[in-house]
Design a protein around this motif. Sequence first.
Motif, mmCIF file in Angstrom:
data_model
loop_
_atom_site.group_PDB
_atom_site.id
_atom_site.type_symbol
_atom_site.label_atom_id
_atom_site.label_comp_id
_atom_site.label_asym_id
_atom_site.label_seq_id
_atom_site.Cartn_x
_atom_site.Cartn_y
_atom_site.Cartn_z
ATOM 1 N N ASN A 9 -5.619 -1.944 7.506
ATOM 2 C CA ASN A 9 -5.108 -3.139 6.618
ATOM 3 C C ASN A 9 -5.035 -2.899 4.864
ATOM 4 N N ASP A 10 -4.672 -1.339 4.663
ATOM 5 C CA ASP A 10 -4.674 -1.259 3.514
ATOM 6 C C ASP A 10 -3.488 -0.355 3.036
ATOM 7 N N ALA A 11 -2.278 -1.041 2.846
ATOM 8 C CA ALA A 11 -0.877 -0.095 2.884
ATOM 9 C C ALA A 11 -0.944 0.534 1.452
ATOM 10 N N LYS A 12 -1.433 -0.208 0.440
ATOM 11 C CA LYS A 12 -1.374 0.297 -1.067
ATOM 12 C C LYS A 12 -2.291 1.594 -0.891
ATOM 13 N N PHE A 13 -3.338 1.787 -0.441
ATOM 14 C CA PHE A 13 -4.114 2.998 -0.330
ATOM 15 C C PHE A 13 -3.311 4.135 -0.011
#
Length: 313
Positions: free
Chosen positions: A83-87
């Motif tokens: 749940n961390d597409a930005k990373f």
Amino acid sequence: MEAKTAVNVGQLSRKPELKPKRKIKWKNVLTYAAFVGPALLFFVVIQIIPFLMGIYYSFTSWNGISAAVDWVGLENYKKIFTNDAKFFNSFWFTTRFMFAAVVISNLLGFGLALLLNGALKTRNILRTVFFMPNVIGGLLLGFIWQFIFVKGFASVGKYTDIGIFKLAWLGDEATAFWGIVIVFAWQTAGYMMVIYIAALQGVDQSLVEAARIDGASNWNVLTKIMMPLILPAFTICFFLTISMAFKIFDINISLTNGGPFNSTESVAINIYREAFQYNNFGLGTAKAVLFFVIVAVFTTVQVVMTKKKEVEA
């Protein structure tokens, strides 16, 4: 015969002589401790202890402020992968940036080294000029180039009508990417140049002269003789530029601050924002630990591969 037997029995009955134990020279121990001790102490306090604490906090949900530290196990790592597409977007940008920056920085550094290794009268002055950007801090360098891209290029484009100077260098995703690459290469090329010059000066010139007498061209001398002999310098320069490009922060944050629309956000900026802006210190340290493992694996593979090339050469 009996005399010989008596002598042998006498020799066997003697106890073996024990060698005297070497005395510990406390003066040498104290001397070594005086020189190595402070550096080792600072390394442990500044590097090892914070690193181990970071690993611990990566398994917690600490916000970096409160005294309560809740153990959550692998939840932070699960959140990164699920749940961390930005990373992963920032990691993709950093990876692309690393490849482009490493290639351009080493090509520029090696080219400058070849140029300034010759018999130029101004080579010492030029070496100093090309090395100076490496002395300037990354934040200051980013603000200087931000002014150049925004104001300087716009003025040049206005008076010369050249298209490349009219581009919104820091306002578009593609040009902002290459803008950061240009600044990084401009800063690090001089440092790589110094390493390559040191390696080129260690090449046995008799080999080069013998090759030229045999009719070898300049390209063959460079690729078949000089480059194989300075492969250790390539190993060092690749390692340094890969690690610096992966960890880019100051130039990135001062030049674009991760924009436009987070398209140039490096992993280091993503970790910084997660930990110190959003107060998710546990999740931020989990990202930092994961990033450390990735960089360590990547640089180790690079060093092993280039070291093999050195052995073959």
